[in-house]
Design a protein around this motif. Sequence first.
Motif, PDB file in Angstrom:
ATOM      1  N   ARG A  42       0.811  -1.228   0.000  1.00  0.00           N
ATOM      2  CA  ARG A  42       0.000   0.000   0.000  1.00  0.00           C
ATOM      3  C   ARG A  42       0.842   1.275   0.000  1.00  0.00           C
ATOM      4  O   ARG A  42       0.295   2.371   0.001  1.00  0.00           O
ATOM      5  CB  ARG A  42      -0.915   0.007   1.218  1.00  0.00           C
ATOM      6  CG  ARG A  42      -1.918  -1.107   1.183  1.00  0.00           C
ATOM      7  CD  ARG A  42      -2.797  -1.044   2.384  1.00  0.00           C
ATOM      8  NE  ARG A  42      -3.730  -2.160   2.394  1.00  0.00           N
ATOM      9  CZ  ARG A  42      -4.606  -2.368   3.334  1.00  0.00           C
ATOM     10  NH1 ARG A  42      -4.685  -1.554   4.349  1.00  0.00           N
ATOM     11  NH2 ARG A  42      -5.411  -3.403   3.270  1.00  0.00           N
ATOM     12  N   ASP A  94       2.624   4.450  -0.844  1.00  0.00           N
ATOM     13  CA  ASP A  94       2.426   5.450  -1.886  1.00  0.00           C
ATOM     14  C   ASP A  94       3.734   5.654  -2.655  1.00  0.00           C
ATOM     15  O   ASP A  94       4.799   5.708  -2.042  1.00  0.00           O
ATOM     16  CB  ASP A  94       1.987   6.760  -1.230  1.00  0.00           C
ATOM     17  CG  ASP A  94       1.681   7.835  -2.227  1.00  0.00           C
ATOM     18  OD1 ASP A  94       2.475   8.793  -2.323  1.00  0.00           O
ATOM     19  OD2 ASP A  94       0.651   7.719  -2.911  1.00  0.00           O
ATOM     20  N   TYR A 106       9.798  -2.813  -1.925  1.00  0.00           N
ATOM     21  CA  TYR A 106       8.873  -2.082  -2.798  1.00  0.00           C
ATOM     22  C   TYR A 106       9.255  -2.299  -4.260  1.00  0.00           C
ATOM     23  O   TYR A 106       8.399  -2.579  -5.102  1.00  0.00           O
ATOM     24  CB  TYR A 106       8.897  -0.588  -2.458  1.00  0.00           C
ATOM     25  CG  TYR A 106       7.994   0.249  -3.339  1.00  0.00           C
ATOM     26  CD1 TYR A 106       6.694   0.535  -2.942  1.00  0.00           C
ATOM     27  CD2 TYR A 106       8.439   0.749  -4.561  1.00  0.00           C
ATOM     28  CE1 TYR A 106       5.858   1.303  -3.743  1.00  0.00           C
ATOM     29  CE2 TYR A 106       7.605   1.512  -5.361  1.00  0.00           C
ATOM     30  CZ  TYR A 106       6.313   1.786  -4.952  1.00  0.00           C
ATOM     31  OH  TYR A 106       5.492   2.530  -5.749  1.00  0.00           O
TER      32      TYR A 106
END
Length: 99
Positions: A9, A11, A48
Amino acid sequence: MTYEELIKRLDPAVYQNLKRALELGKWPDGRKLSDEQRSICMEAVIYYEDHHQVPREERVGYLDRGKKAGTACDPSVARTAGNSANGAADADQFFEVKS
């Protein structure tokens, strides 16, 4: 929420801020990253990039070896133990290390 869910999640702007903080060694407000913060940021950024399939050449730590890949100038190539009589390196002294 697990660490994995948090990264999923995350950003993209936060990812860019973490990546920038790693590059500069400090937060946007100028405070220096501690060793622990640097480690956590690096782990989050790498996770990520892997999860969001960031292209290899855009990832943290990517080195473009270009035309030097596989040569003695490439850190993935190690010298063998033998030395020539005049101390100069010759091509037979090197071998490629695959990772």
